[in-house]
Enzyme design. Structure first.
Site, PDB file in Angstrom:
ATOM      1  N   GLU B 278      44.478 -16.659 -28.481  1.00  0.00           N
ATOM      2  CA  GLU B 278      45.946 -16.214 -28.050  1.00  0.00           C
ATOM      3  C   GLU B 278      47.213 -16.532 -28.864  1.00  0.00           C
ATOM      4  O   GLU B 278      47.944 -15.824 -29.012  1.00  0.00           O
ATOM      5  CB  GLU B 278      46.002 -16.514 -26.265  1.00  0.00           C
ATOM      6  CG  GLU B 278      46.962 -15.784 -25.586  1.00  0.00           C
ATOM      7  CD  GLU B 278      46.727 -16.042 -23.967  1.00  0.00           C
ATOM      8  OE1 GLU B 278      45.672 -16.351 -23.467  1.00  0.00           O
ATOM      9  OE2 GLU B 278      47.670 -15.572 -23.335  1.00  0.00           O
ATOM     10  N   GLU B 281      47.105 -14.287 -31.582  1.00  0.00           N
ATOM     11  CA  GLU B 281      47.466 -13.315 -31.383  1.00  0.00           C
ATOM     12  C   GLU B 281      48.911 -13.131 -31.184  1.00  0.00           C
ATOM     13  O   GLU B 281      49.755 -12.051 -31.821  1.00  0.00           O
ATOM     14  CB  GLU B 281      46.884 -12.786 -30.086  1.00  0.00           C
ATOM     15  CG  GLU B 281      47.137 -11.466 -29.685  1.00  0.00           C
ATOM     16  CD  GLU B 281      46.760 -10.609 -28.401  1.00  0.00           C
ATOM     17  OE1 GLU B 281      45.968 -11.681 -27.587  1.00  0.00           O
ATOM     18  OE2 GLU B 281      46.967  -9.641 -28.066  1.00  0.00           O
ATOM     19  N   CYS B 298      44.826 -14.429 -18.594  1.00  0.00           N
ATOM     20  CA  CYS B 298      43.800 -15.405 -18.135  1.00  0.00           C
ATOM     21  C   CYS B 298      43.412 -15.052 -16.523  1.00  0.00           C
ATOM     22  O   CYS B 298      42.268 -15.297 -16.087  1.00  0.00           O
ATOM     23  CB  CYS B 298      44.120 -16.903 -17.866  1.00  0.00           C
ATOM     24  SG  CYS B 298      44.758 -17.412 -19.738  1.00  0.00           S
ATOM     25  N   SER B 318      47.968  -9.593 -23.473  1.00  0.00           N
ATOM     26  CA  SER B 318      47.078 -10.101 -24.596  1.00  0.00           C
ATOM     27  C   SER B 318      45.872  -9.461 -24.417  1.00  0.00           C
ATOM     28  O   SER B 318      45.321  -9.364 -23.251  1.00  0.00           O
ATOM     29  CB  SER B 318      47.048 -11.689 -24.393  1.00  0.00           C
ATOM     30  OG  SER B 318      45.913 -12.301 -25.129  1.00  0.00           O
ATOM     31  N   LYS B 357      37.918 -13.996  -9.613  1.00  0.00           N
ATOM     32  CA  LYS B 357      36.903 -14.252 -10.872  1.00  0.00           C
ATOM     33  C   LYS B 357      35.737 -13.385 -10.533  1.00  0.00           C
ATOM     34  O   LYS B 357      35.013 -12.833 -11.410  1.00  0.00           O
ATOM     35  CB  LYS B 357      36.653 -15.556 -10.910  1.00  0.00           C
ATOM     36  CG  LYS B 357      37.888 -16.087 -11.665  1.00  0.00           C
ATOM     37  CD  LYS B 357      37.973 -15.915 -13.138  1.00  0.00           C
ATOM     38  CE  LYS B 357      39.288 -16.544 -13.682  1.00  0.00           C
ATOM     39  NZ  LYS B 357      39.337 -16.002 -15.129  1.00  0.00           N
ATOM     40  N   GLU B 360      36.114  -9.923 -11.440  1.00  0.00           N
ATOM     41  CA  GLU B 360      36.294  -9.961 -13.003  1.00  0.00           C
ATOM     42  C   GLU B 360      35.088 -10.020 -13.607  1.00  0.00           C
ATOM     43  O   GLU B 360      34.622  -9.072 -14.509  1.00  0.00           O
ATOM     44  CB  GLU B 360      37.229 -11.033 -13.518  1.00  0.00           C
ATOM     45  CG  GLU B 360      37.323 -11.166 -15.064  1.00  0.00           C
ATOM     46  CD  GLU B 360      37.988 -12.428 -15.633  1.00  0.00           C
ATOM     47  OE1 GLU B 360      37.715 -13.429 -14.948  1.00  0.00           O
ATOM     48  OE2 GLU B 360      38.974 -12.181 -16.412  1.00  0.00           O
ATOM     49  N   GLU B 365      33.114  -3.653 -18.185  1.00  0.00           N
ATOM     50  CA  GLU B 365      33.054  -3.967 -19.856  1.00  0.00           C
ATOM     51  C   GLU B 365      32.706  -5.347 -20.143  1.00  0.00           C
ATOM     52  O   GLU B 365      32.798  -5.789 -21.121  1.00  0.00           O
ATOM     53  CB  GLU B 365      34.723  -3.766 -20.388  1.00  0.00           C
ATOM     54  CG  GLU B 365      35.825  -4.832 -19.759  1.00  0.00           C
ATOM     55  CD  GLU B 365      36.402  -4.269 -18.469  1.00  0.00           C
ATOM     56  OE1 GLU B 365      35.708  -3.401 -17.831  1.00  0.00           O
ATOM     57  OE2 GLU B 365      37.417  -4.586 -18.023  1.00  0.00           O
ATOM     58  N   CYS B 502      46.059 -21.526 -10.345  1.00  0.00           N
ATOM     59  CA  CYS B 502      44.605 -21.665 -10.160  1.00  0.00           C
ATOM     60  C   CYS B 502      44.684 -22.882  -9.095  1.00  0.00           C
ATOM     61  O   CYS B 502      43.806 -22.768  -8.225  1.00  0.00           O
ATOM     62  CB  CYS B 502      44.074 -22.034 -11.366  1.00  0.00           C
ATOM     63  SG  CYS B 502      44.061 -20.761 -12.628  1.00  0.00           S
TER      64      CYS B 502
END
Lengths: 170, 585
Positions: B278, B281, B298, B318, B357, B360, B365, B502
């Site tokens: 990151e 990037e 994230c 990102s 999560k 996710e 993908e 979190c």
């Protein structure tokens, strides 16, 4: 206006032409009332008047256009008995199950509709001609049991008469 | 200021204060079910009723503002009777499944019944029979246990501005849901799970995969790899009876080995890796004129929120996968190769403070290793249940580190678990990437703490880098609207869906107390402070993976395994394609 009206699968508005008409009508209704007090209710009322019910893709458009979440819009809708998200028949049958009508045999009318026309409260006949609502009072308890078909009110209805009454509606 | 009397004691409070809040100042906690500090009061349950002298009826103290000279009584025979009856009515409508209910001792309804001394339910008990909504991969809603307090609706709309749920229908068919017979899985819910924290009962819970994980552990054919997120190590102890904010990283690793996981790694390793990718990037975007501001990626709750409400900002986000998914992709490639294990035999489990999560890990993908990168996601609460079930005395366990290959971590990685942590970790490494030198003062204080939005300017090699940090999705909206309007002054923005980051995730020990969340965050900062390695790029295991496997940041392998793309989820975008088809016909 979002495009979901044209894309969604809407009973009663299957052809592209019907969808375009619905699209234009919806635009007119929303634009005419978006700033009114209580806009969601007024817009849903007029939309139901046009469609006969409130199709889900249409609700998604209203939610998006009024910038009110779908859950909130549906919360308003589901609070009022007046609003419906399932298509209504050409003729709406109302059978009263208020105290007086119930005592005088309102349930028997409902039983008979179920047996002979496979029609339960909230349901619709296969040909889309009749839908049935159970109501709590039509305001004429002296005539109980009462049944209404569209705007016509039938008094002291006996289960045996129902078939004759309904065959009168084309 | 307004002066009033509560139970004979005079109290002076600001105008607009509710009786409920004023009572706290004379050490009186008025019982309630639907009231929760931090949420707009709603007055649904009626348990918090009080009597006001001279008034004909009782009044709900959570919504009633104080008045000058008011004489309030909070504990009278009438009130005790009414409260008891209200709770009896609620109980008569509630399944008596307390023995097998996962809320156990944290159930507020059970607590209220015992607090009020309810001994008998005088009404026929008739629990409702609604359908349980398990359409979401993260969250299960059981309307049969719901007490209709509306807290979940208020946190979803008021704090998170997602508005996925509301009251549906009325009278005895009243439930909470997305409407139109839709399940949560078909709604715009972002799976943050804050509703689980505010629910007083077990009407909202995570979708558990404990059984699947036990099966994998018990299957001798399978090699089960586990990773744990930064925020789990400051909450797992709390869930297992230690004081809030206790750091249990070492005990956690030991406990996981005792549970039977074959290889115990640590998500923190992947957090360091995220920073490298990151950070590079960001530098690339700044140098080559890419889309700015860049926003962190994230948090899967934030990602779904962005796809639902701000799909036009996809270019700003990102492309880095979250640490969980980076780890998952590497577990079945890098680790499989290093340990010489057929990836089809590897079961990849993660322990997360998070319900999103779970969503996710299931995204289509997320199988760039050629397999499902992360097979099962357990929350902090679920792993605690497994540890209890296995009879492990957690508090007595010795501290052990994770396996170093994908388990060594820096202090920068561990602070990922609290709001502002990703930003701070990124700045520490971006400085090195841009200037080639090490940042001297690595504690970036302005991005720490619990205020909803934090901003800072950091000078890196002559460039004044402007950053913003937001946590709680409602707090993110103004920053996102600024980008939309083309007026954003920032280079880099961190967004976390849950209040506190979190440490306050939907999978953490039940509670909506920001003080406790803050305590967990403090512990992460102190773990960082006492770490020998405090920058991601100095983590030896990170250097090793680039030397042995990935070659270079943003390289071909990284692109394939560590980066991802996003899909607009809003109705307009979803239906654009359908419309295009319709027109072409």
């Amino acid at each position: 206006m979002t495009t979901s009206v044209l894309a969604g699968d809407i009973k009663g508005f299957e052809s592209k032409d019907q969808k375009l008409k619905l699209y234009n009508k919806l635009q007119e209704i929303i634009d005419g009332h978006r700033n009114a007090v209580g806009a969601p209710i007024r817009i849903m009322q007029l939309t139901q008047e046009y469609c006969g019910y409130l199709p889900l893709p249409v609700l998604e458009v209203i939610s998006k256009e009024l910038d009110i979440s779908f859950s909130q819009l549906y919360s308003i809708l589901s609070f009022y008995h007046f609003f419906t998200t399932v298509p209504k028949g050409k003729y709406v049958i109302q059978v009263c199950k208020g105290t007086a009508c119930y005592v005088k045999g309102g349930q028997k009318i409902l039983d008979s509709l179920h047996k002979e026309f496979n029609l339960a409260p909230g349901g619709i006949t296969a040909d889309g001609k009749f839908s049935l609502d159970m109501v709590r009072c039509l305001g004429c308890c002296g005539l109980s049991p009462v049944m209404a078909v569209g705007d016509d009110v039938y008094r002291k209805v006996k289960p045996g008469q129902i078939k004759d009454i309904l065959t009168g509606y084309k | 200021m307004v002066t009033l009397t509560i139970d004979g004691e005079q109290v002076t409070v600001a105008e607009g204060t509710t009786i409920m809040d004023a009572a706290k100042q004379v050490s009186i906690r008025i019982p309630s079910l639907c009231y929760l500090q931090g949420l707009i009061p709603h007055g649904a349950c009626g348990v918090c009723v009080v009597e006001v002298e001279g008034e004909r009826t009782i009044t709900r103290s959570c919504v009633r503002p104080v008045q000058q000279g008011m004489k309030v009584h909070t504990n009278t025979p009438t009130l005790r009777n009414i409260r008891e009856m209200l709770v009896e009515l609620l109980l008569s409508n509630h399944p008596a499944e307390c023995f097998v209910c996962e809320r156990g001792e944290t159930c507020e309804l059970k607590d209220l019944a015992s607090t009020l001394g309810v001994k008998d339910i005088r009404f026929d008990t008739k629990p409702p029979k609604f359908e349980v909504d398990d359409s979401s991969v993260s969250i299960v809603r059981n309307p049969n246990k719901c007490v209709l307090c509306g807290r979940c609706i208020r946190v979803c709309s008021g704090i998170q501005t997602v508005e996925a749920i509301d009251f549906v229908n009325r009278g005895d068919t009243l439930i909470v849901g997305p409407g139109a017979d839709k399940g949560l899985g078909e709604s715009n819910c972002v799976n943050c799970g804050q509703c689980i924290h505010v629910c007083p009962v077990a009407a909202i819970t995570e979708k558990s995969c404990i059984n699947e994980v036990w099966d994998a552990i018990d299957n001798a054919e399978k090699h089960v790899v586990v990773q744990e997120a930064p925020a789990v190590r400051v909450a797992l102890g709390e869930e297992l009876g230690l004081p809030p904010g206790t750091l249990v990283a070492g005990k956690m690793h030991t406990a996981l080995r005792k549970l039977g996981f074959d290889t115990v790694f640590d998500t923190n390793f992947a957090a360091d890796l995220t920073i490298i990718e990151e950070g590079n990037e960001l530098v690339k975007r700044v140098k080559e004129g890419g889309t700015l501001p860049m926003i962190t990626s994230c948090c899967p709750g934030w990602i779904k929120f962005m796809e639902e409400f701000y799909p036009d900002l996809i270019p700003n986000v990102s492309t880095c996968k979250s640490p969980q998914q980076m780890f998952g992709a590497l577990a079945k490639t890098y680790f499989a190769g290093a340990a010489n294990i057929d990836p089809s035999r590897i079961v990849s489990v993660s322990v997360m403070p998070c319900t999103a999560k779970k969503y996710e890990a299931q995204r289509p993908e997320m199988c760039s290793s050629g397999y499902r990168d992360v097979d099962y996601v357990l929350t902090t609460r679920e792993i605690a249940r497994m540890i209890r079930e296995a009879g492990i005395n957690f508090a007595e366990l010795p501290d052990k580190p994770a396996e170093s290959l994908m388990g060594a971590y820096s202090g920068a990685a561990t602070i990922f678990g609290t709001t502002g942590g990703v930003m701070e970790a990124a700045i520490r490494s971006a400085y090195k990437i841009i200037t080639g030198e090490e940042l001297e003062k690595i504690d970036i204080m302005p991005v720490r703490g619990m205020s909803g939005v934090k901003i800072a300017t950091v000078e890196i090699g002559g460039l004044k880098v402007k950053v913003a940090v937001a946590h709680g999705l409602g707090n993110a909206r103004p920053i996102l609207d600024e980008i939309r309007a083309g007026k954003s002054p920032y280079h880099f923005i961190e967004i976390m869906a849950c209040p506190g980051g979190c440490v306050g995730g939907g999978g953490q020990p039940i509670g909506f107390d920001m003080a406790i969340r803050s305590l967990r965050g403090e512990t992460l900062y102190s773990e960082d402070k006492f770490s020998t390695v405090r920058k991601s790029h100095e983590n030896p295991s990170i250097k090793k993976i680039y030397e042995d496997y990935l070659a270079e940041p943003l390289g071909e392998k990284s692109h394939h395994l560590l980066h991802t793309k996003y899909t607009p989820q809003d109705n307009v975008s979803k239906l654009k394609n359908i419309l295009a088809n319709l027109k072409s016909r």
